[in-house]
Write a protein that holds these residues in place. Structure first.
Motif, PDB file in Angstrom:
ATOM      1  N   MET A 118       0.832  -1.205   0.000  1.00 37.82           N
ATOM      2  CA  MET A 118       0.000   0.000   0.000  1.00 37.82           C
ATOM      3  C   MET A 118       0.863   1.250   0.000  1.00 37.82           C
ATOM      4  SD  MET A 118      -2.702  -1.357   2.888  1.00 37.82           S
ATOM      5  CE  MET A 118      -3.615   0.175   2.949  1.00 37.82           C
ATOM      6  N   HIS A 119       0.214   2.382  -0.238  1.00 36.30           N
ATOM      7  CA  HIS A 119       0.841   3.701  -0.123  1.00 36.30           C
ATOM      8  C   HIS A 119       0.237   4.418   1.081  1.00 36.30           C
ATOM      9  CE1 HIS A 119       1.957   2.661  -4.213  1.00 36.30           C
ATOM     10  NE2 HIS A 119       2.791   3.717  -4.254  1.00 36.30           N
ATOM     11  N   ILE A 120       0.993   5.323   1.612  1.00 32.81           N
ATOM     12  CA  ILE A 120       0.492   6.078   2.754  1.00 32.81           C
ATOM     13  C   ILE A 120      -0.767   6.859   2.395  1.00 32.81           C
ATOM     14  CG2 ILE A 120       1.862   8.158   2.348  1.00 32.81           C
ATOM     15  CD1 ILE A 120       1.025   6.449   5.721  1.00 32.81           C
ATOM     16  N   GLN A 121      -0.934   7.168   1.075  1.00 31.23           N
ATOM     17  CA  GLN A 121      -2.141   7.862   0.619  1.00 31.23           C
ATOM     18  C   GLN A 121      -3.392   7.001   0.819  1.00 31.23           C
ATOM     19  OE1 GLN A 121       0.723   7.652  -0.918  1.00 31.23           O
ATOM     20  NE2 GLN A 121       1.167   9.379  -2.321  1.00 31.23           N
ATOM     21  N   ASP A 122      -3.183   5.644   0.859  1.00 28.04           N
ATOM     22  CA  ASP A 122      -4.320   4.750   1.075  1.00 28.04           C
ATOM     23  C   ASP A 122      -4.806   4.787   2.516  1.00 28.04           C
ATOM     24  OD1 ASP A 122      -4.088   3.902  -1.576  1.00 28.04           O
ATOM     25  OD2 ASP A 122      -2.628   2.341  -1.021  1.00 28.04           O
ATOM     26  N   ILE A 123      -3.960   5.257   3.404  1.00 30.71           N
ATOM     27  CA  ILE A 123      -4.293   5.272   4.827  1.00 30.71           C
ATOM     28  C   ILE A 123      -4.701   6.662   5.283  1.00 30.71           C
ATOM     29  CG2 ILE A 123      -3.315   4.986   7.139  1.00 30.71           C
ATOM     30  CD1 ILE A 123      -1.638   2.721   6.050  1.00 30.71           C
ATOM     31  N   ASN A 124      -3.977   7.664   4.831  1.00 28.68           N
ATOM     32  CA  ASN A 124      -4.243   9.030   5.269  1.00 28.68           C
ATOM     33  C   ASN A 124      -5.556   9.527   4.653  1.00 28.68           C
ATOM     34  OD1 ASN A 124      -3.982  11.748   6.130  1.00 28.68           O
ATOM     35  ND2 ASN A 124      -1.759  11.509   6.117  1.00 28.68           N
TER      36      ASN A 124
ATOM     37  N   ARG B 283       9.116  20.057   9.196  1.00 31.86           N
ATOM     38  CA  ARG B 283       8.293  19.650  10.335  1.00 31.86           C
ATOM     39  C   ARG B 283       8.648  18.235  10.728  1.00 31.86           C
ATOM     40  NH1 ARG B 283       2.062  20.529   9.268  1.00 31.86           N
ATOM     41  NH2 ARG B 283       2.015  19.445  11.295  1.00 31.86           N
ATOM     42  N   VAL B 284       8.474  17.966  12.004  1.00 29.05           N
ATOM     43  CA  VAL B 284       8.717  16.616  12.509  1.00 29.05           C
ATOM     44  C   VAL B 284       7.411  15.989  13.012  1.00 29.05           C
ATOM     45  CG1 VAL B 284       9.929  15.266  14.254  1.00 29.05           C
ATOM     46  CG2 VAL B 284      11.106  17.155  13.106  1.00 29.05           C
ATOM     47  N   HIS B 285       6.564  16.808  13.624  1.00 25.58           N
ATOM     48  CA  HIS B 285       5.318  16.319  14.231  1.00 25.58           C
ATOM     49  C   HIS B 285       4.131  16.671  13.331  1.00 25.58           C
ATOM     50  CE1 HIS B 285       1.941  16.890  17.314  1.00 25.58           C
ATOM     51  NE2 HIS B 285       2.033  15.598  17.040  1.00 25.58           N
ATOM     52  N   PHE B 286       3.317  15.656  13.077  1.00 24.93           N
ATOM     53  CA  PHE B 286       2.130  15.855  12.244  1.00 24.93           C
ATOM     54  C   PHE B 286       0.913  15.265  12.956  1.00 24.93           C
ATOM     55  CE2 PHE B 286       5.779  15.613   9.506  1.00 24.93           C
ATOM     56  CZ  PHE B 286       5.592  16.602   8.559  1.00 24.93           C
ATOM     57  N   GLU B 287      -0.250  15.877  12.700  1.00 27.32           N
ATOM     58  CA  GLU B 287      -1.520  15.341  13.205  1.00 27.32           C
ATOM     59  C   GLU B 287      -2.369  14.946  12.002  1.00 27.32           C
ATOM     60  OE1 GLU B 287      -3.335  18.220  15.724  1.00 27.32           O
ATOM     61  OE2 GLU B 287      -1.888  17.946  17.363  1.00 27.32           O
ATOM     62  N   PHE B 288      -2.640  13.660  11.914  1.00 26.77           N
ATOM     63  CA  PHE B 288      -3.394  13.128  10.784  1.00 26.77           C
ATOM     64  C   PHE B 288      -4.589  12.330  11.289  1.00 26.77           C
ATOM     65  CE2 PHE B 288       0.890  13.012   8.504  1.00 26.77           C
ATOM     66  CZ  PHE B 288       0.655  14.211   7.835  1.00 26.77           C
ATOM     67  N   ARG B 289      -5.404  11.905  10.320  1.00 26.72           N
ATOM     68  CA  ARG B 289      -6.467  10.933  10.586  1.00 26.72           C
ATOM     69  C   ARG B 289      -6.241   9.775   9.628  1.00 26.72           C
ATOM     70  NH1 ARG B 289     -12.290  12.619  11.355  1.00 26.72           N
ATOM     71  NH2 ARG B 289     -12.057  11.262  13.177  1.00 26.72           N
ATOM     72  N   HIS B 290      -6.067   8.568  10.173  1.00 25.24           N
ATOM     73  CA  HIS B 290      -5.741   7.390   9.374  1.00 25.24           C
ATOM     74  C   HIS B 290      -6.899   6.391   9.348  1.00 25.24           C
ATOM     75  CE1 HIS B 290      -1.054   7.691   9.361  1.00 25.24           C
ATOM     76  NE2 HIS B 290      -1.656   8.717   8.771  1.00 25.24           N
ATOM     77  N   ARG B 291      -7.033   5.741   8.209  1.00 28.99           N
ATOM     78  CA  ARG B 291      -8.036   4.682   8.057  1.00 28.99           C
ATOM     79  C   ARG B 291      -7.462   3.367   8.571  1.00 28.99           C
ATOM     80  NH1 ARG B 291      -7.930   7.283   3.080  1.00 28.99           N
ATOM     81  NH2 ARG B 291      -9.782   8.527   2.597  1.00 28.99           N
ATOM     82  N   THR B 292      -8.352   2.482   9.027  1.00 30.73           N
ATOM     83  CA  THR B 292      -7.949   1.134   9.396  1.00 30.73           C
ATOM     84  C   THR B 292      -8.690   0.140   8.512  1.00 30.73           C
ATOM     85  OG1 THR B 292      -9.681   0.934  11.072  1.00 30.73           O
ATOM     86  CG2 THR B 292      -7.562   1.838  11.796  1.00 30.73           C
ATOM     87  N   ALA B 293      -8.293  -1.124   8.628  1.00 27.51           N
ATOM     88  CA  ALA B 293      -8.854  -2.145   7.737  1.00 27.51           C
ATOM     89  C   ALA B 293     -10.360  -2.301   7.914  1.00 27.51           C
ATOM     90  CB  ALA B 293      -8.158  -3.487   7.985  1.00 27.51           C
ATOM     91  N   ASN B 294     -10.903  -2.063   9.120  1.00 31.82           N
ATOM     92  CA  ASN B 294     -12.345  -2.234   9.340  1.00 31.82           C
ATOM     93  C   ASN B 294     -13.149  -0.976   9.042  1.00 31.82           C
ATOM     94  OD1 ASN B 294     -11.735  -0.545  11.451  1.00 31.82           O
ATOM     95  ND2 ASN B 294     -12.242  -2.028  13.073  1.00 31.82           N
ATOM     96  N   GLY B 295     -12.508   0.040   8.475  1.00 33.49           N
ATOM     97  CA  GLY B 295     -13.206   1.255   8.078  1.00 33.49           C
ATOM     98  C   GLY B 295     -13.208   2.350   9.111  1.00 33.49           C
ATOM     99  N   ASP B 296     -12.665   2.091  10.308  1.00 36.26           N
ATOM    100  CA  ASP B 296     -12.606   3.129  11.334  1.00 36.26           C
ATOM    101  C   ASP B 296     -11.618   4.221  10.928  1.00 36.26           C
ATOM    102  OD1 ASP B 296     -14.419   1.799  12.839  1.00 36.26           O
ATOM    103  OD2 ASP B 296     -12.960   0.941  14.251  1.00 36.26           O
ATOM    104  N   ILE B 297     -11.884   5.411  11.457  1.00 36.75           N
ATOM    105  CA  ILE B 297     -10.962   6.533  11.277  1.00 36.75           C
ATOM    106  C   ILE B 297     -10.369   6.851  12.638  1.00 36.75           C
ATOM    107  CG2 ILE B 297     -10.693   8.915  10.525  1.00 36.75           C
ATOM    108  CD1 ILE B 297     -11.419   7.035   8.268  1.00 36.75           C
TER     109      ILE B 297
END
Length: 652
Positions: free
Chosen positions: A70-76, A95-109
């Motif tokens: 996968m690519h990180i674009q698939d998760i972010n 920058r070193v610190h980032f705040e993101f929202r990532h997807r998981t395999a069950n569809g949760d964010i």
């Protein structure tokens, strides 16, 4: 540092980072794969996930092999463009610190904190990212922010006064408090809070009560009344708490909520509850009196019937003639009491019609003046224009007579009784204050007097049957109960306004009638007519009443067939070879009601006329006690004269 081999053009080998099989490589591999933190190695150019550890596999729900495809674009959750922009910042060490929202395999964010460091491996630009699950933290932050915004919104919108007092002297007040009290901030600051209380007693009570509560619970809450600058009083819920726990000397912060509307609503609710209980009590008494009236009517029918026939057969100069007249008079007075009971219980069968109330009252004014006496002036104030109402004209007579007699008895000596009519519209607000009222258009009939008036405890009972303030033998206590029953039977309302020594006003509201043309009552005396050779089938389940009614009919010259009950009547019909012109039947009988019986007999005699009789509610032939057009009905008890008239009406 871990030695990294070059990845082929298509894809890197699975163990591209771990080419050297020495102890150092094994150490660092274990550190990567088994570290508790989620770790990813990402191609800084393409976003491809090069390596993922076991913690990443557990966190995201994909296997390590799946993640490396996968690519990180698939998760972010950022767009691909936004993701590349953030990767560029990490690659350039912006920058070193980032705040993101990532997807998981069950569809949760999931909310994540990502710490990325840029490394170069054999000429390749790689991001070493450590991912921390920040979902709980972010949710707590969002909840806290929402809570703060909510509390801030409530504080801004709520009509609550807030302030601080030291030794009960205002040191801080907010705009809401100023709006509540009508004082400006400058007028309150430095002033004793005594300025807001209508009395010293209330001021001292609040201070004492709050002090005791604060000493016990560290907070004091009391309901009190404040006097605004304009002199009006408001109900206030006052809550206070010391700035220092249980130390009033350091100052007290307080909130003041205007609860005037709530307190008024409580008072209104108590009033409405009392009105509802009164209505329920009246309904229960009505059902009881209706049952008593039914049984008594049958007895009176026999007494009056036989007395009337005895008078007809007795010479006026006979000694017994006077006794018979007295018996008849007593029976008629008893019958009038029964009619009043039925009117009160709304079980009086009526024949309403459209009429103009002004015309009806106008025809009674002279009689009412004689009724109340010459020492009392009767003022008649009709409305210039009045819609029709739909009511039995005799019920207008009953109401006016009872109300005028009540007014006469309330006046000691000289006085005035005023009768007034008016078209009115009752709105929803009025109905909120008066239980049982329904919004709509009404015709109002008002009867007022300037007599002695009534105290509240008397007004609560005036519509109850047999309740009277008059002396023994001066009244039955059914007059106003009759008025109440008539008003309710006609879907109307009644209000009473009275105070001791200030007179009384009764206002009756009857719904306006628009479905028919106005008709004025016409009264005429009808002379009794005897038989023209007709045959009557008489049906009554009470044998005494049956025998008496048969005697009456035979004295009028009719051929009479009798059936003691519906089944016996049907047998008579089967055995009768001739024609039956009229069925005279009781309404309520044990085997079959009068309407069903008439339907059965009409199958054989289609032209049969029917006269119903009853001493009780005629609900079998009437809708809610109201007769339909074309139905002939005779109330018990009845005389030979009344019976003869009703028979001719039915046969006409």
């Amino acid at each position: 540092m871990i030695g990294l081999a070059c990845r082929t053009e298509c894809m890197l080998p699975e163990t591209w980072l771990f080419q050297r099989a020495d102890k150092s490589e094994s150490l660092f591999r274990n550190l990567f794969e088994h570290h508790a933190a989620v770790k990813l190695l990402i191609d800084a150019e393409t976003g491809a996930i090069l390596e993922a550890n076991a913690a990443a596999e557990h966190f995201y729900g994909w296997s390590c092999q799946q993640l490396k495809e996968m690519h990180i674009q698939d998760i972010n959750t950022l767009t691909p463009e936004e993701t590349r922009s953030e990767m560029e910042k990490a690659r350039n060490n912006q920058r070193v610190h980032f705040e993101f929202r990532h997807r998981t395999a069950n569809g949760d964010i999931r909310d994540v904190d990502v710490f990325s460091s840029h490394i170069e491996v054999q000429g390749r630009s790689i991001l070493h990212s450590i991912v921390h699950d920040a979902t709980a933290k972010k949710k707590a932050e969002r909840d806290l922010q929402a809570s703060q915004e909510y509390l801030s919104s409530v504080f801004r919108a709520a009509p609550v006064g807030i302030g601080v007092v030291i030794d009960r002297v205002f040191s801080t007040v907010n705009d809401h408090l100023c709006a509540m009290t009508g004082y400006s901030r400058d007028e309150l600051l430095g002033q004793s809070s005594r300025i807001l209380y209508p009395s010293d007693q209330e001021f001292e009570f609040v201070g004492t009560e709050k002090y005791l509560q604060i000493q016990r619970d560290n907070i004091g809450t009391v309901e009190t009344r404040w006097q605004r600058k304009d002199g009006n009083c408001i109900d206030v819920l006052l809550s206070s708490s010391p700035l220092e726990s249980k130390n009033l000397a350091g100052g007290v912060t307080f909130s003041a909520l205007d609860i005037s509307e709530r307190k008024q609503a409580e008072r209104d609710r108590e009033k409405l509850q009392g009105q509802l209980l009164q209505a329920q009590k009246m309904d229960s008494v009505g059902r009881l009196t209706g049952g008593v009236a039914h049984d008594f009517n049958n007895i009176l029918s026999v007494i009056l019937g036989y007395t009337g026939m005895a008078i007809e057969q007795t010479q006026p100069d006979a000694p017994i003639y006077t006794y018979l007249e007295r018996i008849q008079e007593a029976g008629q007075r008893s019958a009038e009491i029964i009619r009043q009971l039925l009117a009160f219980s709304r079980q009086q069968t009526i024949a309403p019609k459209a009429l103009n109330l002004n015309t009806t009252v106008d025809g009674m004014v002279k009689m009412l003046q004689r009724l109340i006496g010459e020492n009392i002036h009767l003022a008649w104030i009709p409305a210039s224009s009045l819609p029709s109402i739909y009511i039995d004209p005799s019920q207008i007579d009953q109401m006016l007579i009872n109300l005028c007699v009540n007014a006469r008895d309330a006046i000691d000596g000289v006085g005035t009784v005023t009768i007034e009519t008016r078209a009115v519209t009752v709105d929803a607000e009025y109905c909120m204050q008066n239980a049982g009222f329904i919004p709509g258009d009404y015709v109002m009939l008002s009867v007022s007097d300037n007599g002695c008036g009534m105290p509240p405890e008397v007004m609560e009972k005036i519509f109850e049957p047999f309740y009277t303030t008059k002396g023994l033998g001066e009244g039955t206590g059914l007059g106003l109960a009759t008025v109440y029953g008539i008003v309710k039977q006609n879907q109307g309302f009644i209000n009473v306004y009275s105070e001791p020594d200030k007179g009384t006003t009764f206002r009756i509201y009857i719904p306006q009638y628009t479905d028919g043309e106005t008709a004025d009552r016409q009264q005429k005396d009808v002379l009794p007519e005897k038989s023209r050779g007709e045959t009557i089938l008489l049906v009554e389940d009470d044998p005494v009443l049956l025998d008496m009614s048969k005697t009456m009919l035979e004295r009028l010259g009719y051929r009479v067939l009798v059936g003691q009950g519906p089944l016996a009547a049907l047998q008579v019909v089967e055995q009768n070879p001739g024609t039956i012109d009229l069925l005279v039947t009781d309404v309520i009988m044990p085997e079959m009601n009068g309407r069903d019986l008439s339907s059965r007999i009409l199958e054989r005699y289609p032209s049969l006329k029917v006269l119903y009789m009853s001493g009780y509610t005629a609900n079998v032939i009437a809708h809610h006690g109201v007769l339909d057009a074309g139905i002939h009905f005779l109330n018990k008890p009845f005389s030979t004269h009344e019976l003869s008239i009703k028979i001719r009406e039915a046969l006409a």
